[in-house]
Design an enzyme around this catalytic site. Structure first.
Site, mmCIF file in Angstrom:
data_model
loop_
_atom_site.group_PDB
_atom_site.id
_atom_site.type_symbol
_atom_site.label_atom_id
_atom_site.label_comp_id
_atom_site.label_asym_id
_atom_site.label_seq_id
_atom_site.Cartn_x
_atom_site.Cartn_y
_atom_site.Cartn_z
ATOM 1 N N HIS A 1 0.827 -1.213 0.000
ATOM 2 C CA HIS A 1 0.000 0.000 0.000
ATOM 3 C C HIS A 1 0.862 1.263 0.000
ATOM 4 C CE1 HIS A 1 0.942 0.979 4.206
ATOM 5 N NE2 HIS A 1 0.859 -0.314 4.443
ATOM 6 N N GLU B 1 -2.234 -6.860 7.458
ATOM 7 C CA GLU B 1 -0.915 -6.716 8.053
ATOM 8 C C GLU B 1 -0.795 -7.606 9.289
ATOM 9 O OE1 GLU B 1 2.042 -6.501 7.939
ATOM 10 O OE2 GLU B 1 2.629 -4.383 7.861
#
Length: 270
Positions: A11, A89
């Site tokens: 990202h 994550e």
């Protein structure tokens, strides 16, 4: 042989990335102004690639990055994105929202070192690896199933088109992508998958590729680079091969790792 391409992108930058605050899963920070620019630059870089599938973590920073990439695409603006919790994550428990330096201090107090240290309420490295292994196994089964039922492909892109679109993007002026055409005699790609995820998760996934699946690396990528965290919107490309009659264990070729050539036009804000 059945082959597909896997493009994995981290990202874009968030405000907390810049000041080295751990976000993990519990701090759902949006992209910063720089992060949006990085996502757009990634989209421009990949605009001619024909993706057949798109998967993203369900956290805001990955959703916004995926949108920024597909928005610039010539072929995939309407591609359905599937959000998968397995792409999130690493969970850092009590350390989420705290500075990276605090995590390191916690690890030192426990007589351990990062990243092996697991803060209270966080995920171990093995748990993160299992999530990655589970997602990759799911992805492989999906592609193999669809390869046997080609009418299910909604993109209508031939395997030659998929391969050509990738080869053009990852060879023109890209030293680390020169290995892409090394298997020019091989069967074409049946799918081209785009995944947007997170730094620590991607490091774990790539480690699984290297250690468990014996991923081959281009000469310019070292094992230490494979173990490093990708920069924001760093791009990694793999070719996954399944040989006929072989047990479910693919061979993986890394084409490029943590590529960031596309960010040269993004204003440096660090």
């Amino acid at each position: 042989m059945t082959r597909f391409a896997l493009t994995v992108v981290r990202h874009g930058e968030t405000r907390l990335n810049k000041v080295k605050i751990l976000q993990g899963q519990g701090v759902d920070e949006p992209l910063s102004e720089t992060g949006f620019k990085q996502a757009a630059a990634t989209g421009v870089f990949l605009r001619n690639v024909k993706f057949t599938h798109a998967f993203s973590s369900d956290l805001t920073r990955t959703k916004q990055t995926m949108y920024g990439i597909l928005e610039k695409s010539k072929f995939c603006k309407d591609l359905t994105v599937k959000y998968d919790l397995r792409l999130r994550e690493r969970k850092y428990g009590v350390a989420e929202g705290k500075a990276l330096s605090e995590l390191r201090a916690m690890a030192k107090a426990a007589g351990e070192e990062c990243p092996a240290f697991t803060p209270p309420g966080g995920e171990t490295l093995d748990e993160v690896k299992m999530r990655g292994k589970d997602f990759f196994g799911f992805l492989c089964q999906l592609i193999l199933k669809e390869a046997g039922q080609k009418e299910q492909f909604s993109q209508g892109a031939s395997s030659n088109c998929l391969e050509t679109s990738l080869a053009e993007v990852f060879t023109l002026g890209k030293k680390r992508g020169s290995e892409f055409n090394s298997e020019s005699g091989a069967q074409g790609l049946v799918a081209s998958v785009l995944v947007v995820s997170h730094g620590a998760y991607m490091r774990s996934l790539f480690g699984y590729f290297l250690t468990d699946l014996m991923c081959s690396l281009p000469a310019t990528v070292s094992k230490s680079e494979l173990a490093s965290v990708s920069p924001n919107t760093g791009i990694s490309l793999f070719i996954i091969n399944f040989e006929e009659g072989r047990e479910f264990k693919p061979t993986i070729q890394c084409i490029c790792m943590n590529l960031q050539d596309h960010l040269s036009a993004v204003a440096e804000t660090h």
